[in-house]
Write a protein that holds these residues in place. Sequence first.
Motif, PDB file in Angstrom:
ATOM      1  N   ALA A  43       1.142  -1.384   0.464  1.00  0.00           N
ATOM      2  CA  ALA A  43       0.215   0.097  -0.272  1.00  0.00           C
ATOM      3  C   ALA A  43       1.018   1.246  -0.122  1.00  0.00           C
ATOM      4  O   ALA A  43       0.321   2.293   0.453  1.00  0.00           O
ATOM      5  CB  ALA A  43      -0.796  -0.145   1.238  1.00  0.00           C
ATOM      6  N   GLU A  44       1.919   1.312  -0.689  1.00  0.00           N
ATOM      7  CA  GLU A  44       3.122   2.111  -0.760  1.00  0.00           C
ATOM      8  C   GLU A  44       2.878   2.936  -2.194  1.00  0.00           C
ATOM      9  O   GLU A  44       3.516   2.787  -3.232  1.00  0.00           O
ATOM     10  CB  GLU A  44       4.496   2.280  -0.568  1.00  0.00           C
ATOM     11  N   ILE A  45       1.816   3.471  -2.504  1.00  0.00           N
ATOM     12  CA  ILE A  45       1.380   3.239  -4.175  1.00  0.00           C
ATOM     13  C   ILE A  45       2.547   5.087  -4.323  1.00  0.00           C
ATOM     14  O   ILE A  45       2.883   4.551  -5.877  1.00  0.00           O
ATOM     15  CB  ILE A  45       0.150   4.654  -4.020  1.00  0.00           C
ATOM     16  N   ARG A  46       2.967   5.530  -3.854  1.00  0.00           N
ATOM     17  CA  ARG A  46       4.144   6.599  -4.109  1.00  0.00           C
ATOM     18  C   ARG A  46       4.669   6.244  -5.165  1.00  0.00           C
ATOM     19  O   ARG A  46       5.573   6.653  -6.622  1.00  0.00           O
ATOM     20  CB  ARG A  46       3.807   8.195  -3.279  1.00  0.00           C
ATOM     21  N   ILE A  47       5.645   5.395  -4.735  1.00  0.00           N
ATOM     22  CA  ILE A  47       6.794   4.092  -4.424  1.00  0.00           C
ATOM     23  C   ILE A  47       6.691   3.739  -5.836  1.00  0.00           C
ATOM     24  O   ILE A  47       7.480   3.540  -6.587  1.00  0.00           O
ATOM     25  CB  ILE A  47       7.393   3.637  -3.349  1.00  0.00           C
ATOM     26  N   GLY A  48       5.089   2.914  -5.556  1.00  0.00           N
ATOM     27  CA  GLY A  48       4.852   2.023  -6.816  1.00  0.00           C
ATOM     28  C   GLY A  48       5.114   2.776  -8.892  1.00  0.00           C
ATOM     29  O   GLY A  48       5.235   2.137  -8.553  1.00  0.00           O
ATOM     30  N   LEU A  49       4.372   4.076  -8.662  1.00  0.00           N
ATOM     31  CA  LEU A  49       4.287   5.129  -9.356  1.00  0.00           C
ATOM     32  C   LEU A  49       5.717   4.902  -9.849  1.00  0.00           C
ATOM     33  O   LEU A  49       5.941   5.101 -11.347  1.00  0.00           O
ATOM     34  CB  LEU A  49       3.472   6.228  -8.557  1.00  0.00           C
ATOM     35  N   ASN A  50       6.081   5.744  -8.893  1.00  0.00           N
ATOM     36  CA  ASN A  50       8.195   5.667  -9.239  1.00  0.00           C
ATOM     37  C   ASN A  50       8.874   4.801 -10.122  1.00  0.00           C
ATOM     38  O   ASN A  50       9.731   5.041 -10.505  1.00  0.00           O
ATOM     39  CB  ASN A  50       8.323   5.822  -7.891  1.00  0.00           C
ATOM     40  N   PHE A  51       8.367   3.213  -9.090  1.00  0.00           N
ATOM     41  CA  PHE A  51       9.394   2.463 -10.489  1.00  0.00           C
ATOM     42  C   PHE A  51       8.284   1.725 -11.468  1.00  0.00           C
ATOM     43  O   PHE A  51       8.845   1.785 -11.613  1.00  0.00           O
ATOM     44  CB  PHE A  51       8.389   0.759  -9.204  1.00  0.00           C
ATOM     45  N   LEU A  52       7.003   2.389 -11.233  1.00  0.00           N
ATOM     46  CA  LEU A  52       6.228   2.289 -12.408  1.00  0.00           C
ATOM     47  C   LEU A  52       7.177   3.404 -13.698  1.00  0.00           C
ATOM     48  O   LEU A  52       7.224   3.024 -14.992  1.00  0.00           O
ATOM     49  CB  LEU A  52       4.611   2.606 -12.670  1.00  0.00           C
ATOM     50  N   LEU A  53       7.901   4.439 -13.266  1.00  0.00           N
ATOM     51  CA  LEU A  53       8.673   5.187 -14.471  1.00  0.00           C
ATOM     52  C   LEU A  53       8.922   5.065 -14.615  1.00  0.00           C
ATOM     53  O   LEU A  53      10.096   5.217 -15.389  1.00  0.00           O
ATOM     54  CB  LEU A  53       8.480   6.886 -13.623  1.00  0.00           C
ATOM     55  N   VAL A  54      10.571   4.200 -13.617  1.00  0.00           N
ATOM     56  CA  VAL A  54      12.216   2.775 -13.793  1.00  0.00           C
ATOM     57  C   VAL A  54      10.898   2.029 -15.346  1.00  0.00           C
ATOM     58  O   VAL A  54      11.923   2.129 -16.508  1.00  0.00           O
ATOM     59  CB  VAL A  54      11.925   2.865 -12.608  1.00  0.00           C
ATOM     60  N   VAL A  55      10.171   1.771 -14.623  1.00  0.00           N
ATOM     61  CA  VAL A  55       9.480   0.475 -16.251  1.00  0.00           C
ATOM     62  C   VAL A  55       9.360   0.654 -17.053  1.00  0.00           C
ATOM     63  O   VAL A  55      10.347   0.329 -18.346  1.00  0.00           O
ATOM     64  CB  VAL A  55       8.172  -0.386 -15.519  1.00  0.00           C
ATOM     65  N   ALA A  56       8.783   2.317 -16.952  1.00  0.00           N
ATOM     66  CA  ALA A  56       8.629   2.792 -18.264  1.00  0.00           C
ATOM     67  C   ALA A  56       9.587   3.236 -19.367  1.00  0.00           C
ATOM     68  O   ALA A  56       9.952   2.847 -20.211  1.00  0.00           O
ATOM     69  CB  ALA A  56       7.605   4.037 -18.414  1.00  0.00           C
ATOM     70  N   ILE A  57      10.870   3.948 -18.668  1.00  0.00           N
ATOM     71  CA  ILE A  57      12.131   4.284 -19.039  1.00  0.00           C
ATOM     72  C   ILE A  57      13.066   2.892 -19.577  1.00  0.00           C
ATOM     73  O   ILE A  57      13.389   3.452 -20.665  1.00  0.00           O
ATOM     74  CB  ILE A  57      12.518   4.806 -17.796  1.00  0.00           C
ATOM     75  N   LEU A  58      12.998   1.742 -18.882  1.00  0.00           N
ATOM     76  CA  LEU A  58      13.855   0.808 -19.573  1.00  0.00           C
ATOM     77  C   LEU A  58      13.212   0.055 -20.361  1.00  0.00           C
ATOM     78  O   LEU A  58      13.379  -0.237 -21.269  1.00  0.00           O
ATOM     79  CB  LEU A  58      14.259  -0.146 -18.152  1.00  0.00           C
ATOM     80  N   GLY A  59      11.763  -0.222 -20.114  1.00  0.00           N
ATOM     81  CA  GLY A  59      11.231  -0.771 -21.097  1.00  0.00           C
ATOM     82  C   GLY A  59      10.660  -0.019 -22.457  1.00  0.00           C
ATOM     83  O   GLY A  59      11.145  -0.517 -23.662  1.00  0.00           O
ATOM     84  N   ALA A  60      10.720   1.366 -22.860  1.00  0.00           N
ATOM     85  CA  ALA A  60      10.222   2.454 -23.741  1.00  0.00           C
ATOM     86  C   ALA A  60      12.120   2.281 -24.899  1.00  0.00           C
ATOM     87  O   ALA A  60      12.687   1.795 -25.670  1.00  0.00           O
ATOM     88  CB  ALA A  60      10.124   3.456 -24.061  1.00  0.00           C
ATOM     89  N   SER A  61      13.459   2.313 -23.549  1.00  0.00           N
ATOM     90  CA  SER A  61      14.745   2.376 -24.164  1.00  0.00           C
ATOM     91  C   SER A  61      14.709   1.301 -24.738  1.00  0.00           C
ATOM     92  O   SER A  61      15.558   0.426 -26.129  1.00  0.00           O
ATOM     93  CB  SER A  61      15.240   2.181 -22.867  1.00  0.00           C
ATOM     94  N   GLY A  62      14.658   0.124 -24.290  1.00  0.00           N
ATOM     95  CA  GLY A  62      14.833  -1.398 -24.192  1.00  0.00           C
ATOM     96  C   GLY A  62      13.925  -1.661 -26.131  1.00  0.00           C
ATOM     97  O   GLY A  62      14.663  -2.397 -26.655  1.00  0.00           O
ATOM     98  N   TYR A  63      13.058  -0.936 -25.846  1.00  0.00           N
ATOM     99  CA  TYR A  63      11.790  -1.001 -27.201  1.00  0.00           C
ATOM    100  C   TYR A  63      12.791  -0.728 -28.370  1.00  0.00           C
ATOM    101  O   TYR A  63      13.308  -1.190 -29.534  1.00  0.00           O
ATOM    102  CB  TYR A  63      10.312  -1.213 -26.738  1.00  0.00           C
ATOM    103  N   LEU A  64      13.135   0.490 -27.930  1.00  0.00           N
ATOM    104  CA  LEU A  64      13.474   1.156 -28.969  1.00  0.00           C
ATOM    105  C   LEU A  64      14.847   0.710 -29.635  1.00  0.00           C
ATOM    106  O   LEU A  64      15.203   0.386 -30.199  1.00  0.00           O
ATOM    107  CB  LEU A  64      13.280   3.299 -28.707  1.00  0.00           C
ATOM    108  N   LEU A  65      15.973  -0.016 -28.570  1.00  0.00           N
ATOM    109  CA  LEU A  65      16.867  -0.832 -29.023  1.00  0.00           C
ATOM    110  C   LEU A  65      16.686  -1.207 -29.650  1.00  0.00           C
ATOM    111  O   LEU A  65      17.552  -1.754 -30.753  1.00  0.00           O
ATOM    112  CB  LEU A  65      17.388  -0.155 -27.933  1.00  0.00           C
TER     113      LEU A  65
END
Length: 486
Positions: A43-65
């Motif tokens: 139930a630590e939503i704010r931290i979860g959103l921050n980790f979701l940002l990490v996932v988005a950056i890694l996922g988008a970078s990986g997909y493009l590469l």
Amino acid sequence: MARSGFELFYAVRLRNILHYLGQFLLIVAGLNLVNVLAALLFAEIRIGLNFLLVVAILGASGYLLMRIPHRGQLQFNEAMVIAALFFLLVPVISTLPLQASGVPFIDSLFETISAVTTTGLSTLGAIESRPHSFVFARAWMQWYGGLGIVILSLAMVLSPGLSSMRLATLETEHDDLAGGTRAYAKRILLVYLVLTAGGFIVWLVLGGRPLEGLYYVLAAVSTGGFAPNNNSFADLANLRLAWSVTLLCLAGAVPLALYYTAANKGWRSLFSDIEFRAVLAAGVLTTVLLGGFIWLQERSLEAVLTHAPLMALSAQTTSGFSSMDPAALDPASKAVMIFAMSGGGGIGSTAGGFKLMRLLLLFFIMTRCVVRMGLPNRAVQTRKWGGKVIDDREILDALLIVFAFLGVVFVSWTAFLYYGYSPLDSLFEVVSATATVGLSSGVTAEMLPASLKLVLCADMLFGRLEFIAWMVLLYPRTWFGRQRES
């Protein structure tokens, strides 16, 4: 006429590097989804959103590469560059959740590098005051960092040599580097999962708390050492739990390929392996020496029996858990720990250090040189060890890594001495970082100067990839020169 080494050298192909790096980033993005799920469960939503940002950056970078077309088989130097970039990019991106929680960038970077390199040093102070999702995330990062180092830094050197002795039992049928790595990864992943599950089951059987056990087991199998509390083993409910974690660390410090071989050829093959026996023997020797010095200091048999084996195996396996404060040890005990941390575990394990196999090889060569002095000038002496003929390249590889380790330690130690820190405590700290151990003599703290924090970050990165990847990354001909066409 044979071509020279420089004429045979191929520079890296940037497209290949970016393509395969993209694959790794996508994998890490998927692994970070576990952190998002954990934050939601806590139930630590704010931290979860921050980790979701990490996932988005890694996922988008990986997909493009990954969309960048690649050519031909992966070269050795390309694999080493990918490994180095992986261990640089992932910690930097992973600092975002920590920075969003108010942790300065330098401390965030220190924590993520310590996690992904499975070191365990920390500058953040009281861990108990941190959110559950943060404690889980750093243990989880150590878990996949330990798996990654076995695959990235060992499976990528599927070539003749000392390191390939650890892979020979896998009998891979792939000729290309990427194919061989995938075959190796599948088998090592199976071993890794079995060790993790087995360690957690043992923890529960011994009466440990599930969540605490999860943190310990994730950090133990990777020989990472991040405990969910400041006092590590000293805060556990009983000594049995500390021993269950220590034995799991010992299992991770053994070449993981041996378990797969033992499952197919019988468990006796495990005990007949020279490196397996070396890790056990080194652990016993370190325990005896450390126990003797603790006895001289404490005059307590209980202290010897409680702390000597746990601290000795923590140093030898480079796991970094502790049953007592290393700063309280006497100088002789610290010296024993420094030597044990430097040697580390086995090649192809999650342990750090310059590896016992290389130390044994150099000792073998020294004895052969002594024997050679008593032989006739025309006598031919075969350098055969463990049923295998040792060639010059294997000796040079071992010398390179051992002396690179010692060189980095010396330079880093000098920096700490310049700032006025105790020589022995500084050496202890630098060796702990370079061997990716995580035991601290009290030097690593929040108040440590930023420049020295960066020195320790560099030590952890250099030591985790055994220096070779960084040498390849910085070598000019890696980037400039003739490229392979296909």
